[in-house]
Design an enzyme around this catalytic site. Structure first.
Site, PDB file in Angstrom:
ATOM      1  N   SER A 127       0.825  -1.127   0.013  1.00 18.20           N
ATOM      2  CA  SER A 127      -0.052  -0.113  -0.219  1.00 18.20           C
ATOM      3  C   SER A 127       0.952   1.241  -0.046  1.00 18.20           C
ATOM      4  O   SER A 127       1.929   1.396   0.497  1.00 18.20           O
ATOM      5  CB  SER A 127      -0.766   0.008   1.300  1.00 18.20           C
ATOM      6  OG  SER A 127      -1.486   1.223   1.405  1.00 18.20           O
ATOM      7  N   TYR A 152      -2.210  -0.451  10.017  1.00 17.15           N
ATOM      8  CA  TYR A 152      -2.439  -1.083   8.865  1.00 17.15           C
ATOM      9  C   TYR A 152      -1.176  -0.816   7.983  1.00 17.15           C
ATOM     10  O   TYR A 152      -0.693  -1.808   7.260  1.00 17.15           O
ATOM     11  CB  TYR A 152      -3.651  -0.129   8.104  1.00 17.15           C
ATOM     12  CG  TYR A 152      -3.882  -0.484   6.631  1.00 17.15           C
ATOM     13  CD1 TYR A 152      -4.099  -1.892   6.105  1.00 17.15           C
ATOM     14  CD2 TYR A 152      -3.451   0.353   5.575  1.00 17.15           C
ATOM     15  CE1 TYR A 152      -4.199  -2.045   4.608  1.00 17.15           C
ATOM     16  CE2 TYR A 152      -3.562   0.129   4.338  1.00 17.15           C
ATOM     17  CZ  TYR A 152      -3.785  -1.092   4.055  1.00 17.15           C
ATOM     18  OH  TYR A 152      -4.044  -1.535   2.459  1.00 17.15           O
TER      19      TYR A 152
HETATM   20  N1  NAD Z   1      -8.592  -0.395  -2.301  1.00 14.76           N
HETATM   21  C1  NAD Z   1      -7.501   0.537  -2.001  1.00 14.76           C
HETATM   22  O1  NAD Z   1      -7.617   1.800  -2.391  1.00 14.76           O
HETATM   23  C2  NAD Z   1      -6.333  -0.319  -1.497  1.00 14.76           C
HETATM   24  C3  NAD Z   1      -5.163   0.502  -1.619  1.00 14.76           C
HETATM   25  C4  NAD Z   1      -3.881   0.178  -0.987  1.00 14.76           C
HETATM   26  C5  NAD Z   1      -3.895  -1.352  -0.609  1.00 14.76           C
HETATM   27  N2  NAD Z   1      -5.014  -2.123  -0.923  1.00 14.76           N
HETATM   28  C6  NAD Z   1      -4.899  -3.502  -0.508  1.00 14.76           C
HETATM   29  O2  NAD Z   1      -5.175  -4.238  -1.696  1.00 14.76           O
HETATM   30  C7  NAD Z   1      -5.893  -5.383  -1.277  1.00 14.76           C
HETATM   31  C8  NAD Z   1      -7.117  -5.519  -1.789  1.00 14.76           C
HETATM   32  O3  NAD Z   1      -8.117  -4.455  -1.250  1.00 14.76           O
HETATM   33  P1  NAD Z   1      -9.667  -4.278  -1.639  1.00 14.76           P
HETATM   34  O4  NAD Z   1      -9.983  -2.716  -1.935  1.00 14.76           O
HETATM   35  O5  NAD Z   1      -9.934  -4.947  -2.695  1.00 14.76           O
HETATM   36  O6  NAD Z   1     -10.158  -4.519  -0.427  1.00 14.76           O
HETATM   37  P2  NAD Z   1     -11.541  -5.596  -0.218  1.00 14.76           P
HETATM   38  O7  NAD Z   1     -11.772  -5.370   1.302  1.00 14.76           O
HETATM   39  O8  NAD Z   1     -12.637  -5.057  -1.169  1.00 14.76           O
HETATM   40  O9  NAD Z   1     -10.996  -6.967  -0.506  1.00 14.76           O
HETATM   41  C9  NAD Z   1     -10.268  -7.717   0.552  1.00 14.76           C
HETATM   42  C10 NAD Z   1     -10.954  -9.064   0.696  1.00 14.76           C
HETATM   43  O10 NAD Z   1     -10.269  -9.702   1.531  1.00 14.76           O
HETATM   44  C11 NAD Z   1     -11.268 -10.687   2.253  1.00 14.76           C
HETATM   45  N3  NAD Z   1     -10.452 -10.979   3.375  1.00 14.76           N
HETATM   46  C12 NAD Z   1     -10.312 -10.142   4.571  1.00 14.76           C
HETATM   47  N4  NAD Z   1      -9.741 -10.758   5.651  1.00 14.76           N
HETATM   48  C13 NAD Z   1      -9.469 -12.348   5.026  1.00 14.76           C
HETATM   49  C14 NAD Z   1      -9.262 -13.315   5.561  1.00 14.76           C
HETATM   50  N5  NAD Z   1      -8.650 -13.451   6.795  1.00 14.76           N
HETATM   51  N6  NAD Z   1      -9.345 -14.416   4.931  1.00 14.76           N
HETATM   52  C15 NAD Z   1      -9.991 -14.526   3.640  1.00 14.76           C
HETATM   53  N7  NAD Z   1     -10.339 -13.343   2.964  1.00 14.76           N
HETATM   54  C16 NAD Z   1     -10.079 -12.254   3.780  1.00 14.76           C
HETATM   55  C17 NAD Z   1     -12.395  -9.545   2.578  1.00 14.76           C
HETATM   56  O11 NAD Z   1     -13.572 -10.601   2.566  1.00 14.76           O
HETATM   57  C18 NAD Z   1     -12.447  -8.988   1.137  1.00 14.76           C
HETATM   58  O12 NAD Z   1     -13.410  -9.456   0.217  1.00 14.76           O
HETATM   59  C19 NAD Z   1      -5.845  -5.493   0.315  1.00 14.76           C
HETATM   60  O13 NAD Z   1      -4.665  -6.186   0.685  1.00 14.76           O
HETATM   61  C20 NAD Z   1      -5.547  -4.063   0.477  1.00 14.76           C
HETATM   62  O14 NAD Z   1      -4.967  -3.805   1.905  1.00 14.76           O
HETATM   63  C21 NAD Z   1      -6.225  -1.330  -1.179  1.00 14.76           C
END
Ligand code: NAD
Length: 336
Positions: A127, A152
């Site tokens: 991130s 985080y």
């Molecule tokens: N969306 C953003 O702006 C952004 C920015 C930087 C980093 N990220 C990272 O990208 C990745 C995806 O983010 P996103 O926006 O799609 O988030 P999201 O929350 O929509 O997707 C994450 C998914 O992981 C699942 N999950 C969470 N904990 C879990 C566990 N213990 N076991 C199995 N599944 C689990 C959740 O149910 C969810 O569906 C994450 O690692 C997030 O930290 C996202």
């Protein structure tokens, strides 16, 4: 090729899975479908993936060590795209343990699975929040990321460190993906664009932190998915000439790389809100508030290294991306 996509019911995982399936790959998707936000949105994403014959979903928690070990022993994955995590900066203030379970224990279980089944390439979500107190813009993967300002961010930095040890000890090729504020259709209800859209449509005010004095490198989801699909084929190679003194922290003598995946043209929060008001054809009532703990003032990605390896960098204009989000939102929630 056979892919494991963790967090396949999530915002980014859904889009990446769809791209991989469209390209003819086989995708095993896992997700624990937790209720951090509306589970029916996660299920709706999975319903869109279900018709693909090469898609198979298993409800599974990445923190469940024996379940993840069994998954890797049943399947021979060529690539793993690890996106499951407890996301969100603000939620980590009140719920730190959720981050330790999903982001630390979960990440270790994925690393162990990859190590024992000799996965060819692990790509995992990091991130832009790892840049923490860094004030030098744009953020470069050559910069120090030793001063995170939220738990985080600390877990995301930890993921990079843990991955480096597996690349070094076991020769596991790993690529860390530092995403910069991702937005677009099928987006997350806990993120600003979704919350603002819902509030404006319902005639409620929107909370604007730091009085709108923030800039973000908002990155369109289609660009993120494109970059990941291209990067999965760029397997990191060890650099024999690399040293701690002279090499970049984003590379190593081990098969390890980290990339920024951002739009590299930051937009002020007020411009973002204006793009949304234009897309919705209505003005927002703004509730100006102070800075939130754990937030950073500005993010901006240096994407030169990304461009050099995949010949591509995110570039969708925020007005176009916000319009696509609004079109999706109105269609999905049947708003006239
Ligand atoms: N969306 C953003 O702006 C952004 C920015 C930087 C980093 N990220 C990272 O990208 C990745 C995806 O983010 P996103 O926006 O799609 O988030 P999201 O929350 O929509 O997707 C994450 C998914 O992981 C699942 N999950 C969470 N904990 C879990 C566990 N213990 N076991 C199995 N599944 C689990 C959740 O149910 C969810 O569906 C994450 O690692 C997030 O930290 C996202």
């Amino acid at each position: 090729m056979k892919f494991l996509v963790t967090g396949a019911a999530g915002f980014i995982g859904y889009h990446v899975s769809e791209r991989l399936l469209d390209a003819g790959h086989q995708v095993i998707g896992i997700d624990n479908l937790n209720d951090y936000y509306d589970v029916s949105l996660k299920q709706a994403r999975l319903e869109r993936l279900a018709p693909h014959r090469s898609f198979h979903f298993e409800k599974m928690d990445i923190a469940d060590r024996s379940a993840i070990a069994a998954l890797f022993s049943h399947h021979k994955f060529a690539r793993v795209i690890h996106l499951a995590a407890q996301a969100g900066v603000r939620y980590s203030i009140d719920n730190p343990h959720a981050y330790a379970d999903a982001n630390l224990v979960g990440h270790l279980n994925i690393l162990e699975g990859c190590r024992h089944s000799k996965v060819e390439h692990l790509l995992y979500a990091s991130s832009s929040s790892v840049y923490g107190l860094n004030r030098k813009l744009p953020f470069s993967t050559d910069d120090s990321v030793d001063h995170p300002v939220s738990l985080y961010a600390a877990t995301k930095k930890a993921n990079e460190l843990m991955s480096h040890t597996y690349s070094h000890l076991y020769g596991l090729p790993t690529t860390g993906l530092r995403f910069f504020t991702v937005y677009g259709p099928w987006g997350r209800p806990d993120m600003a664009l979704f919350k603002f859209t819902r509030a404006i449509i319902e005639g409620k005010s929107i909370d604007v932190y730091n009085h709108g004095q923030m800039r973000r490198d908002f990155t369109y989801i289609g660009d993120i998915a494109e970059a990941i699909v291209r990067l999965q084929d760029v397997i990191p190679q060890p650099d024999a000439n690399w040293t701690v003194e002279q090499g970049s922290p984003a590379t190593s003598s081990a098969p390890y790389r980290v990339y920024n995946i951002g739009n590299s043209s930051p937009v002020s929060l007020m411009e973002y809100i204006t793009a949304l008001e234009q897309a919705l054809g209505c003005e927002a009532v703004k509730n100006m508030l102070p800075m939130q703990p754990g937030d950073v003032l500005e993010t901006s990605a240096d994407t030169q290294a990304l461009f050099e390896v995949i010949g591509y960098k995110p570039a969708t204009d925020v007005r176009q991306g916000v319009q696509r989000f609004v079109d999706w939102y109105k269609d999905f929630y049947r708003v006239d």
